[in-house]
Motif scaffolding. Sequence first.
Motif, mmCIF file in Angstrom:
data_model
loop_
_atom_site.group_PDB
_atom_site.id
_atom_site.type_symbol
_atom_site.label_atom_id
_atom_site.label_comp_id
_atom_site.label_asym_id
_atom_site.label_seq_id
_atom_site.Cartn_x
_atom_site.Cartn_y
_atom_site.Cartn_z
ATOM 1 N N TYR A 177 0.828 -1.199 0.000
ATOM 2 C CA TYR A 177 0.000 0.000 0.000
ATOM 3 C C TYR A 177 0.864 1.251 0.000
ATOM 4 O O TYR A 177 0.637 2.175 -0.783
ATOM 5 C CB TYR A 177 -0.929 -0.013 1.216
ATOM 6 C CG TYR A 177 -1.631 1.289 1.430
ATOM 7 C CD1 TYR A 177 -1.245 2.156 2.441
ATOM 8 C CD2 TYR A 177 -2.663 1.681 0.589
ATOM 9 C CE1 TYR A 177 -1.870 3.363 2.617
ATOM 10 C CE2 TYR A 177 -3.286 2.895 0.756
ATOM 11 C CZ TYR A 177 -2.897 3.730 1.772
ATOM 12 O OH TYR A 177 -3.505 4.938 1.936
ATOM 13 N N TYR A 178 1.882 1.293 0.865
ATOM 14 C CA TYR A 178 2.704 2.495 0.944
ATOM 15 C C TYR A 178 3.560 2.677 -0.297
ATOM 16 O O TYR A 178 3.813 3.806 -0.714
ATOM 17 C CB TYR A 178 3.578 2.467 2.200
ATOM 18 C CG TYR A 178 2.812 2.773 3.467
ATOM 19 C CD1 TYR A 178 2.966 1.992 4.605
ATOM 20 C CD2 TYR A 178 1.918 3.832 3.537
ATOM 21 C CE1 TYR A 178 2.267 2.262 5.761
ATOM 22 C CE2 TYR A 178 1.213 4.109 4.683
ATOM 23 C CZ TYR A 178 1.395 3.325 5.797
ATOM 24 O OH TYR A 178 0.697 3.589 6.951
ATOM 25 N N LEU B 243 -8.994 -3.302 -4.663
ATOM 26 C CA LEU B 243 -7.649 -2.834 -4.310
ATOM 27 C C LEU B 243 -6.943 -3.851 -3.430
ATOM 28 O O LEU B 243 -5.751 -4.107 -3.569
ATOM 29 C CB LEU B 243 -7.760 -1.486 -3.583
ATOM 30 C CG LEU B 243 -6.439 -0.764 -3.359
ATOM 31 C CD1 LEU B 243 -5.827 -0.355 -4.656
ATOM 32 C CD2 LEU B 243 -6.634 0.431 -2.455
ATOM 33 N N GLU B 244 -7.702 -4.442 -2.487
ATOM 34 C CA GLU B 244 -7.105 -5.464 -1.610
ATOM 35 C C GLU B 244 -6.607 -6.646 -2.427
ATOM 36 O O GLU B 244 -5.544 -7.191 -2.168
ATOM 37 C CB GLU B 244 -8.142 -5.950 -0.588
ATOM 38 C CG GLU B 244 -8.291 -5.027 0.601
ATOM 39 C CD GLU B 244 -9.175 -5.598 1.685
ATOM 40 O OE1 GLU B 244 -9.575 -6.776 1.583
ATOM 41 O OE2 GLU B 244 -9.471 -4.864 2.623
ATOM 42 N N GLU B 245 -7.415 -7.025 -3.443
ATOM 43 C CA GLU B 245 -6.983 -8.147 -4.290
ATOM 44 C C GLU B 245 -5.738 -7.786 -5.079
ATOM 45 O O GLU B 245 -4.862 -8.616 -5.291
ATOM 46 C CB GLU B 245 -8.096 -8.499 -5.278
ATOM 47 C CG GLU B 245 -9.160 -9.414 -4.716
ATOM 48 C CD GLU B 245 -10.316 -9.535 -5.682
ATOM 49 O OE1 GLU B 245 -10.050 -9.622 -6.898
ATOM 50 O OE2 GLU B 245 -11.457 -9.516 -5.223
ATOM 51 N N MET B 246 -5.677 -6.503 -5.509
ATOM 52 C CA MET B 246 -4.521 -6.086 -6.309
ATOM 53 C C MET B 246 -3.250 -6.084 -5.470
ATOM 54 O O MET B 246 -2.183 -6.479 -5.910
ATOM 55 C CB MET B 246 -4.782 -4.679 -6.832
ATOM 56 C CG MET B 246 -4.070 -4.363 -8.108
ATOM 57 S SD MET B 246 -4.641 -2.849 -8.790
ATOM 58 C CE MET B 246 -3.238 -1.833 -8.576
ATOM 59 N N LEU B 247 -3.371 -5.598 -4.205
ATOM 60 C CA LEU B 247 -2.186 -5.464 -3.375
ATOM 61 C C LEU B 247 -1.880 -6.714 -2.570
ATOM 62 O O LEU B 247 -0.817 -6.821 -1.982
ATOM 63 C CB LEU B 247 -2.364 -4.306 -2.382
ATOM 64 C CG LEU B 247 -2.568 -2.925 -2.975
ATOM 65 C CD1 LEU B 247 -2.785 -1.932 -1.860
ATOM 66 C CD2 LEU B 247 -1.367 -2.513 -3.786
ATOM 67 N N LEU B 248 -2.819 -7.640 -2.483
ATOM 68 C CA LEU B 248 -2.655 -8.876 -1.728
ATOM 69 C C LEU B 248 -2.414 -8.620 -0.251
ATOM 70 O O LEU B 248 -1.737 -9.383 0.418
ATOM 71 C CB LEU B 248 -1.488 -9.711 -2.275
ATOM 72 C CG LEU B 248 -1.677 -10.248 -3.683
ATOM 73 C CD1 LEU B 248 -0.404 -10.846 -4.174
ATOM 74 C CD2 LEU B 248 -2.784 -11.267 -3.703
ATOM 75 N N LYS C 213 -4.392 -6.468 3.414
ATOM 76 C CA LYS C 213 -5.581 -5.764 3.870
ATOM 77 C C LYS C 213 -5.363 -4.255 3.775
ATOM 78 O O LYS C 213 -4.289 -3.751 4.069
ATOM 79 C CB LYS C 213 -5.846 -6.116 5.338
ATOM 80 C CG LYS C 213 -6.346 -7.524 5.519
ATOM 81 C CD LYS C 213 -7.787 -7.515 5.988
ATOM 82 C CE LYS C 213 -8.513 -8.778 5.624
ATOM 83 N NZ LYS C 213 -7.998 -9.999 6.223
ATOM 84 N N VAL C 214 -6.426 -3.547 3.354
ATOM 85 C CA VAL C 214 -6.387 -2.089 3.270
ATOM 86 C C VAL C 214 -7.514 -1.566 4.143
ATOM 87 O O VAL C 214 -8.646 -2.001 4.009
ATOM 88 C CB VAL C 214 -6.588 -1.628 1.810
ATOM 89 C CG1 VAL C 214 -6.660 -0.131 1.741
ATOM 90 C CG2 VAL C 214 -5.461 -2.130 0.934
ATOM 91 N N SER C 215 -7.210 -0.618 5.032
ATOM 92 C CA SER C 215 -8.279 -0.099 5.897
ATOM 93 C C SER C 215 -9.065 0.978 5.151
ATOM 94 O O SER C 215 -8.636 1.460 4.111
ATOM 95 C CB SER C 215 -7.683 0.479 7.173
ATOM 96 O OG SER C 215 -7.172 1.775 6.922
ATOM 97 N N ASP D 31 -7.160 4.312 4.738
ATOM 98 C CA ASP D 31 -6.104 4.200 3.727
ATOM 99 C C ASP D 31 -6.701 4.276 2.336
ATOM 100 O O ASP D 31 -6.190 4.957 1.449
ATOM 101 C CB ASP D 31 -5.367 2.852 3.880
ATOM 102 C CG ASP D 31 -4.537 2.810 5.140
ATOM 103 O OD1 ASP D 31 -4.208 1.703 5.584
ATOM 104 O OD2 ASP D 31 -4.226 3.891 5.681
ATOM 105 N N TYR D 32 -7.813 3.528 2.140
ATOM 106 C CA TYR D 32 -8.444 3.497 0.829
ATOM 107 C C TYR D 32 -8.912 4.890 0.430
ATOM 108 O O TYR D 32 -8.672 5.345 -0.690
ATOM 109 C CB TYR D 32 -9.612 2.514 0.863
ATOM 110 C CG TYR D 32 -10.458 2.530 -0.374
ATOM 111 C CD1 TYR D 32 -11.741 3.059 -0.353
ATOM 112 C CD2 TYR D 32 -9.975 2.026 -1.573
ATOM 113 C CE1 TYR D 32 -12.515 3.089 -1.492
ATOM 114 C CE2 TYR D 32 -10.742 2.054 -2.716
ATOM 115 C CZ TYR D 32 -12.015 2.580 -2.665
ATOM 116 O OH TYR D 32 -12.775 2.619 -3.791
ATOM 117 N N SER D 33 -9.568 5.598 1.365
ATOM 118 C CA SER D 33 -10.074 6.932 1.008
ATOM 119 C C SER D 33 -8.923 7.878 0.713
ATOM 120 O O SER D 33 -9.009 8.707 -0.197
ATOM 121 C CB SER D 33 -10.975 7.483 2.104
ATOM 122 O OG SER D 33 -10.308 7.476 3.329
#
Lengths: 350, 216
Positions: free
Chosen positions: A113-114, A159-164, A166-168, A171-173
């Motif tokens: 994510y980062y 997005l979670e599937e893309m990054l493999l 968890k995204v909160s 973070d997503y917003s």
Amino acid sequence: TFRQICTTTAVQRKNVGASGPEKYTEAFIKKQIEEFNLGKRHLANMMGEDPETFTQEDIDRAIAYLFPSGLFDEQARPMMKHPNEIFPEQRKIQWGEDGRPFHFLFYTGKQSYYSLMHETYEKLLNVQKHQDQLIAQDLPLQKEKRNLAGNRWLTKIELEEMLLEKVSDDDYSRFIQLLQKLVALPCANIEEKYIQKFSKEVPVQLQKVVIEPLQYDERGVAFSTGEGKRKTARATVVVYDNGTGKTTVNGIDILHYFPVLQDREQLLFPFQFLGRIGKHDMVCTVSGGGRSAQAGAIRLASAKALRSFVTEKEVEFMRQAGLLTVDPRVKERKKPGQEGPRRKFTWKKR
Amino acid sequence: EDKLLTEPLSHPDFFSVRELFTLEDLFNARVHLGHKKGCRHRFMEPYIYGCRLDQDIIDLDQTVQHLQLALNFTAHVAYRGGIILFVSRKRQFCHLVESTARACGEYAHTRYWQGGLLTNAHIQFGPGVRLPDLLVFLSTLNNVFEPHVAIRDAAKMNIPTVGVVDTNCNPCLITYPVPGNDDSPAAVELYCRLFRMTIIRAKDKRRQSEAVEELR
């Protein structure tokens, strides 16, 4: 297995805190894949089939035959699957032999994510630099507007599937805000490819209902079929052209099948709306429900069949009149502690 | 193998870190500018040269000495293949610090610091993680102007720290504090450049020494 007697105190600790997700090394996964392939060949030999052409479906059938299980939950039954499906991705250990992690943002915890945020911010800086160059050379900024209407951003799950990982929600917003900021700049066309990775097209056309063309039977008379339902009743109707208004339901004339006037009015409604009362013949089959439900089902089916005889404008009028909408009302269930779906038991003060 | 590791320790400045910067470079990059008198931290008073129009000026002579020690230490850590983690919670320089770390081949953490990263690493990352061997702070404060949690955690886990301390920071738990400005872009770019050059130099020297040893 042997029970170890001489153990360290660390192993004997009872109240160990919850450990994080297990990590598997690549070597472990490779070994599992080899064992799986070997087991597949053994299984094929056991079943008397060719080991080379033994597919996953054959494996499932063989396991179901050799280990019959009466458990209801599919996931609880014995299964034999390729290790890539069992061990989730991205749980492999992310550092090399000397202990150094592979990714430069490993110590943040959310490396994918980062790193995504880092890349997106870099694109933003690139666009700003390009803009500054254009302004310095007094050139006009590009004004090609992207088609904003038909695109949506990726959802959080995508997005979670893309990054493999968890995204909160926060973070997503934040990520979406950064993308919107990037898109809002005038020279964002440079990074078009990058932005397209995160936007999806929304199909603008609503699902157009296809109106079937008229069919012709042996005598040359045009007819069309329609299906309808109401509560538990299901009806199929064939509407013939060049008719006198004769209607048959399950082989019985409507006067005998529907003795009540209200039901016959329901059947007439689509024809009365279009002004074609005496012009069509109807042959219906209906089952289920009560008398009112069957009438409603036949009404819907005949309206659907009439769409083929009529112009698109009149179809739109029919839709607005509510002739083509399935009535969603069904019997509400009874709840415990109450006498009916809504009625409560009589309240007694004492 | 042993010779590779012990040889640099005998020289005072094996990686010639002193040549990388001069006092004038620091002055031009505005490293001497501190915060206002009201923000001054008590433990930073020894490092402050004076106060002009209410703004603290940091003593650049001391900065030069501290920076040389810090760069020398990072070079030695990088020479021995240690993991260096750049930490900064300044949003302005987040991208710059991450790019510097990537260029060196080291690691960076400029985002929200989760509590148990260093102290609870075996559970958060998995058994067998290797923790960083050096933490480099480009700014010791977090977004709420309080000392960064990583300073305390590194002290707990016996990890040496190098940190740029401004006049409102607490230099206590940092092993190699470098008094200097952490808010100006020019100053932070200078620090990033210096750290990047030292680490790359140290790694190149290591590769050269290993090649020389293999030839023998």
